[in-house]
Scaffold this motif. Structure first.
Motif: not given
Ligand SMILES: Cc1cc2nc3c(=O)[nH]c(=O)nc-3n(C[C@H](O)[C@H](O)[C@H](O)COP(=O)(O)OP(=O)(O)OC[C@H]3O[C@@H](n4cnc5c(N)ncnc54)[C@H](O)[C@@H]3O)c2cc1C
Length: 489
Positions: A55, A57, A248, A251, A257
């Motif tokens: 897939i 992204n 995905y 997280d 939470q």
């Molecule tokens: C292979 C893959 C496919 C994906 N496909 C899609 C898709 O099709 N469509 C789409 O919309 N998204 C997609 N995603 C994105 C995915 O949904 C996000 O990466 C995921 O929701 C995490 O958000 P972020 O990357 O912004 O991480 P962040 O929110 O920035 O988190 C980074 C780290 O910080 C920690 N953290 C963040 N907030 C807090 C808090 N409040 N308290 C404590 N710890 C915290 C988290 O636990 C994590 O370890 C994909 C991701 C991957 C890896």
């Protein structure tokens, strides 16, 4: 690269400057006839990932980009032509939850997929353990499965594979019947409460399953030694392709939470003598939280710990204890002057996070037990042993809280619990190959040289080595090696 629209979650700010939080929008991004990006947008591919490259992204940057008001997905909230915000929820904090609840289906799909991944991983490792011989007394090599250490490393994951499979099958049925009735316009009692409960259940179960499967895949890889590191063992691909599921669709650490929010709301209701909103009956027991907290460990034999009564009672005690601890921690942070957001963040470690994991394990257990009672009588003995093993193997990780909260004193709880785990491993040794045979997909789908169902491990490995392209070829640069100047020493 062919995407023409995106479903975007973004902050909704009305003309009066009020921010109403995250909402879903349908956003056109490319012309469907030419696949050219619309002006005001920068759209591209994010590049190669460390797995699931099947897939692609993408990234999007918006610059003064406008979409029609109608593109707001408005089932739970809308904006009038005059720019006035309207929502069917009186409590604004529930609007985000309502938007996020729609994501349950995708997360249930991830849990189903996780059940397949753990089934494949344990099938490979158990079949390998049953056929691989290593060490032994007086040159009599024995199968890996004979070693208690090997049983202990793997059988908990086999039990988890079975419990998760039956939990998710049962839960998916409940979920789909509610969705079906709701979509058909039929009356569903307490629909909005049921949707909230499902969201809470999914938000902690997706983390529990995906994390457990990730550690199972790693343990199974190690349990197959160097052969497990072969590409043809397929354990590396199972692990890598599964790994991203912890991130995905939410997280795991952030998603769980949401469960804590819901559980604390129910606990608050129970403490103040109100009704607990649990149409799926997962936390109705909180109405009696003080009675459950009064429970004490009184077992004297391992058989008593293996019973469903002990395991469910202990989980109920743990949930009540962790709820009380989390609630008190949160309130103490508020009393220090922290905002709700800050207090919540300060209550995660050892409290909120442990609470949601414990609740997820409890869900797996109660849904499994409900299914167990409907299974054929002949299957119940082995399924009961797997249930006991999963329950005790999981409770082993909560011993700190069980002692800290005064559920037990002295050494007997830890000793009996661990003795029971090892007894169950020994009792399951003769049945575990049959269990993974029932769980495993066909050899073609399993696609592992170590996990073929014929049990001819050594012949299969040899065949794979011999048929590897170039296995017996002399290296094209062989002359460079043999014509090196000889050492004079
Ligand atoms: C292979 C893959 C496919 C994906 N496909 C899609 C898709 O099709 N469509 C789409 O919309 N998204 C997609 N995603 C994105 C995915 O949904 C996000 O990466 C995921 O929701 C995490 O958000 P972020 O990357 O912004 O991480 P962040 O929110 O920035 O988190 C980074 C780290 O910080 C920690 N953290 C963040 N907030 C807090 C808090 N409040 N308290 C404590 N710890 C915290 C988290 O636990 C994590 O370890 C994909 C991701 C991957 C890896």
């Amino acid at each position: 690269r062919t995407c023409t629209h995106t479903l975007l979650f973004a902050q909704l700010i009305t003309p009066d400057g009020t921010n109403h939080g995250l909402h879903g929008f349908l956003v056109p991004i490319r012309n469907p006839d030419t696949l050219e990006t619309y002006p005001g947008l920068i759209v591209g591919d994010m590049g190669e990932k460390i797995g699931v490259n099947g897939i692609d992204n993408g990234f999007i940057m918006f610059n003064q980009y406008r979409i029609p008001r109608e593109n707001l997905l408005n089932r739970t909230a809308d904006v009038t032509e005059e720019g006035v915000y309207e929502s069917s929820f009186s409590d604004p904090s529930k609007i985000l939850g309502a938007a996020l609840e729609n994501l349950s289906a995708g997360r249930i799909g991830i849990m189903q997929e996780s059940c397949h991944s753990i089934a494949s991983a344990v099938a490979i490792a158990i079949r390998y353990a049953a056929t691989r011989t290593q060490f032994g007394e007086r040159d009599n090599e024995i199968s890996l499965i004979e070693y208690e250490l090997h049983q202990w490393r793997l059988f908990g994951y086999v039990a988890a594979a079975v419990v998760f499979r039956m939990y998710i099958e049962n839960f998916s049925r409940v979920y789909l019947s509610i969705v079906e009735k709701s979509n058909a316009g039929m009356k569903v009692d307490n629909l909005s409460e049921a949707v909230s409960e499902i969201h809470a259940m999914v938000s902690c179960s997706k983390p529990l399953l995906t994390w457990t499967v990730l550690s199972a895949a790693q343990q199974c890889r190690e349990a197959c030694g160097g052969h497990g590191y072969l590409k043809s063992a397929n354990l590396g691909d199972i692990r890598s392709n599964h790994e991203a599921t912890v991130t995905y669709e939410g997280d795991n650490n952030v998603l769980s939470q949401q469960t804590g929010n819901w559980l604390l709301r129910q606990f608050h209701a129970a403490r103040s003598g109100g009704a607990v909103d649990s149409p799926l009956n997962t936390v109705t027991f909180l109405m009696d939280w003080q009675r459950w907290l009064g429970a004490k460990f009184r077992c004297t034999k391992t058989d008593e710990l293996k019973s469903r009564e002990f395991i469910t009672t202990t989980y109920r005690w743990l949930i009540c204890y962790l709820l009380k601890q989390t609630h008190e921690k949160y309130e103490s942070e508020i009393a220090k002057g922290l905002t709700k957001f800050e207090a919540r963040a300060k209550s995660q470690v050892y409290k909120w996070r442990d609470l949601t994991k414990t609740y997820a394990e409890y869900l797996a257990i109660i849904f499994f037990l409900e299914s167990l009672d409907k299974k054929e009588k002949s299957l119940q003995p082995v399924l009961t042993k797997l249930f006991s093993l999963y329950g005790l193997w999981s409770l082993d990780q909560h011993l700190v809280e069980l002692y800290q909260g005064g559920y037990s004193q002295g050494e007997s709880l830890a000793r009996l619990l661990r003795e029971a785990v090892l007894e169950l491993c020994s009792e399951l040794k003769g049945e575990v190959v049959g269990v993974v045979d029932a769980l495993a997909p066909t050899d073609f789908v399993l696609n592992s040289v170590l996990g073929k169902s014929d049990g001819n491990l050594y012949q299969n490995i040899q065949k794979a080595f011999f048929s590897h392209p170039g296995a017996f070829e002399r290296a094209p640069w062989w002359r460079d090696v043999v014509s090196l100047p000889r050492s004079k020493i």
